[in-house]
Design a protein around this motif. Structure first.
Motif, PDB file in Angstrom:
ATOM      1  N   LEU A  63      48.154  -9.178 -14.288  1.00  0.00           N
ATOM      2  CA  LEU A  63      46.749  -9.198 -14.750  1.00  0.00           C
ATOM      3  C   LEU A  63      45.810  -9.147 -13.546  1.00  0.00           C
ATOM      4  O   LEU A  63      44.801  -8.439 -13.536  1.00  0.00           O
ATOM      5  CB  LEU A  63      46.460 -10.470 -15.556  1.00  0.00           C
ATOM      6  CG  LEU A  63      47.208 -10.636 -16.880  1.00  0.00           C
ATOM      7  CD1 LEU A  63      46.858 -11.963 -17.526  1.00  0.00           C
ATOM      8  CD2 LEU A  63      46.852  -9.498 -17.824  1.00  0.00           C
ATOM      9  N   ILE A  64      46.163  -9.917 -12.515  1.00  0.00           N
ATOM     10  CA  ILE A  64      45.319  -9.997 -11.318  1.00  0.00           C
ATOM     11  C   ILE A  64      45.303  -8.644 -10.599  1.00  0.00           C
ATOM     12  O   ILE A  64      44.251  -8.166 -10.160  1.00  0.00           O
ATOM     13  CB  ILE A  64      45.864 -11.091 -10.369  1.00  0.00           C
ATOM     14  CG1 ILE A  64      45.854 -12.462 -11.045  1.00  0.00           C
ATOM     15  CG2 ILE A  64      45.090 -11.119  -9.058  1.00  0.00           C
ATOM     16  CD1 ILE A  64      44.506 -13.076 -11.267  1.00  0.00           C
ATOM     17  N   LEU A  65      46.464  -8.017 -10.504  1.00  0.00           N
ATOM     18  CA  LEU A  65      46.553  -6.761  -9.736  1.00  0.00           C
ATOM     19  C   LEU A  65      45.748  -5.640 -10.398  1.00  0.00           C
ATOM     20  O   LEU A  65      45.097  -4.852  -9.716  1.00  0.00           O
ATOM     21  CB  LEU A  65      48.020  -6.368  -9.549  1.00  0.00           C
ATOM     22  CG  LEU A  65      48.729  -7.301  -8.549  1.00  0.00           C
ATOM     23  CD1 LEU A  65      50.242  -7.163  -8.646  1.00  0.00           C
ATOM     24  CD2 LEU A  65      48.248  -7.029  -7.120  1.00  0.00           C
ATOM     25  N   LYS A  66      45.778  -5.613 -11.720  1.00  0.00           N
ATOM     26  CA  LYS A  66      44.990  -4.595 -12.426  1.00  0.00           C
ATOM     27  C   LYS A  66      43.496  -4.783 -12.117  1.00  0.00           C
ATOM     28  O   LYS A  66      42.750  -3.845 -11.862  1.00  0.00           O
ATOM     29  CB  LYS A  66      45.259  -4.694 -13.932  1.00  0.00           C
ATOM     30  CG  LYS A  66      45.083  -3.341 -14.593  1.00  0.00           C
ATOM     31  CD  LYS A  66      45.120  -3.341 -16.075  1.00  0.00           C
ATOM     32  CE  LYS A  66      46.427  -3.717 -16.731  1.00  0.00           C
ATOM     33  NZ  LYS A  66      46.243  -4.007 -18.164  1.00  0.00           N
ATOM     34  N   MET A  67      43.090  -6.044 -12.104  1.00  0.00           N
ATOM     35  CA  MET A  67      41.694  -6.396 -11.837  1.00  0.00           C
ATOM     36  C   MET A  67      41.300  -5.976 -10.415  1.00  0.00           C
ATOM     37  O   MET A  67      40.223  -5.414 -10.199  1.00  0.00           O
ATOM     38  CB  MET A  67      41.629  -7.925 -11.953  1.00  0.00           C
ATOM     39  CG  MET A  67      40.340  -8.535 -12.236  1.00  0.00           C
ATOM     40  SD  MET A  67      40.682 -10.279 -12.641  1.00  0.00           S
ATOM     41  CE  MET A  67      40.468 -11.007 -11.048  1.00  0.00           C
ATOM     42  N   ILE A  68      42.196  -6.205  -9.469  1.00  0.00           N
ATOM     43  CA  ILE A  68      41.905  -5.909  -8.056  1.00  0.00           C
ATOM     44  C   ILE A  68      41.739  -4.405  -7.828  1.00  0.00           C
ATOM     45  O   ILE A  68      40.859  -3.981  -7.075  1.00  0.00           O
ATOM     46  CB  ILE A  68      43.037  -6.479  -7.154  1.00  0.00           C
ATOM     47  CG1 ILE A  68      42.914  -7.994  -7.051  1.00  0.00           C
ATOM     48  CG2 ILE A  68      43.049  -5.847  -5.770  1.00  0.00           C
ATOM     49  CD1 ILE A  68      41.674  -8.492  -6.317  1.00  0.00           C
ATOM     50  N   GLU A  69      42.566  -3.604  -8.502  1.00  0.00           N
ATOM     51  CA  GLU A  69      42.450  -2.144  -8.328  1.00  0.00           C
ATOM     52  C   GLU A  69      41.047  -1.675  -8.690  1.00  0.00           C
ATOM     53  O   GLU A  69      40.435  -0.894  -7.964  1.00  0.00           O
ATOM     54  CB  GLU A  69      43.471  -1.434  -9.218  1.00  0.00           C
ATOM     55  CG  GLU A  69      44.835  -1.404  -8.599  1.00  0.00           C
ATOM     56  CD  GLU A  69      45.761  -0.435  -9.331  1.00  0.00           C
ATOM     57  OE1 GLU A  69      46.832  -0.878  -9.746  1.00  0.00           O
ATOM     58  OE2 GLU A  69      45.377   0.747  -9.482  1.00  0.00           O
TER      59      GLU A  69
END
Ligand code: AMP
Length: 217
Positions: A63-69
């Protein structure tokens, strides 16, 4: 400017991120603030994150990685990451993302603060729910009267700044995030600042650690 601020909750990462992004025109990417915004807006991400956050646990990496992209797309003038990465898996995925974009990280700044100070800082932190500005009941009391901001807004204590959850968050940091110190040390990216120093001194320490090109940018 592409920096990661690494350190436990309450170490001063947010305060320094705000000051330095303003000065250098980079984007302040606070994963905690973004998640709190999602919770207020009642999005799917906000609902998924809520239980983890309330208990002081980490939100799942994917979830966090999608947000960071998405955040990187919106950061053409660089960024300061505040609260990300928090696990080795997040750091590895972030390295891959930066490699694919062909942009190296400048440095990872580690904020050094002892646990007793962190507990005192976090449990005495009061936040303006409208602006996100925070005060410390002991060292930087709000303008008042009472626990109010200058505009009269009643300050709140973040639910995860309450004593029970603070201790859990610090344990989670030690177990899941502290391994990143060795991770970035090995890659020659880590620099350290004394997070106990007054705010202006910490800012000066960080700026002095940046390359001359970054200092002049
Ligand atoms: P913070 O404001 O950075 O202390 O973050 C508040 C909470 O948001 C944390 O206790 C986690 O539940 C969640 N969170 C923020 N950033 C991350 C991250 N990079 N990975 C996982 N969970 C996070």
């Amino acid at each position: 400017m592409r920096l990661i601020f690494l350190g436990p909750p309450g170490a001063g990462k947010g305060t320094q991120s705000k000051l330095l992004t303003k000065r250098f025109g980079a984007r302040h990417i606070s994963t905690g603030d973004i998640l709190r915004d999602h919770r207020v807006a009642g999005t799917d991400l906000g609902r998924l994150a809520e239980g983890f956050m309330r208990h002081g646990e980490l939100v799942p990496d994917e979830l966090i990685l999608k947000m960071i992209e998405g955040e990187l797309e919106r950061s053409p003038r660089g960024f300061i990451m505040d609260g990300f990465p928090r696990t080795v898996a997040q750091a590895e995925a972030f390295d891959a993302l930066m490699d694919s974009r062909g942009v190296p990280l400048d440095a990872v700044v580690l904020f050094d603060v002892d646990r007793d100070t962190l507990v005192t800082r976090l449990t005495s932190r009061w936040t303006n729910p409208k602006t996100g500005k925070s005060y410390n009941a002991i060292t930087n009391p709000p303008p008042g009267p009472g626990m109010r901001d200058a505009d009269g807004t009643e300050l709140i204590q973040r639910e995860d700044d309450k004593a029970e959850t603070v201790s859990k968050r610090l344990d989670v940091y030690r177990e899941q995030t502290e391994p990143l110190v060795a991770y970035y040390l090995k890659r020659g990216k880590l620099v350290k600042v004394d997070g106990l120093a007054p705010v202006e001194d910490v800012t000066r320490q960080i700026v002095s650690l940046l390359s001359p090109e970054l200092q002049a940018s």
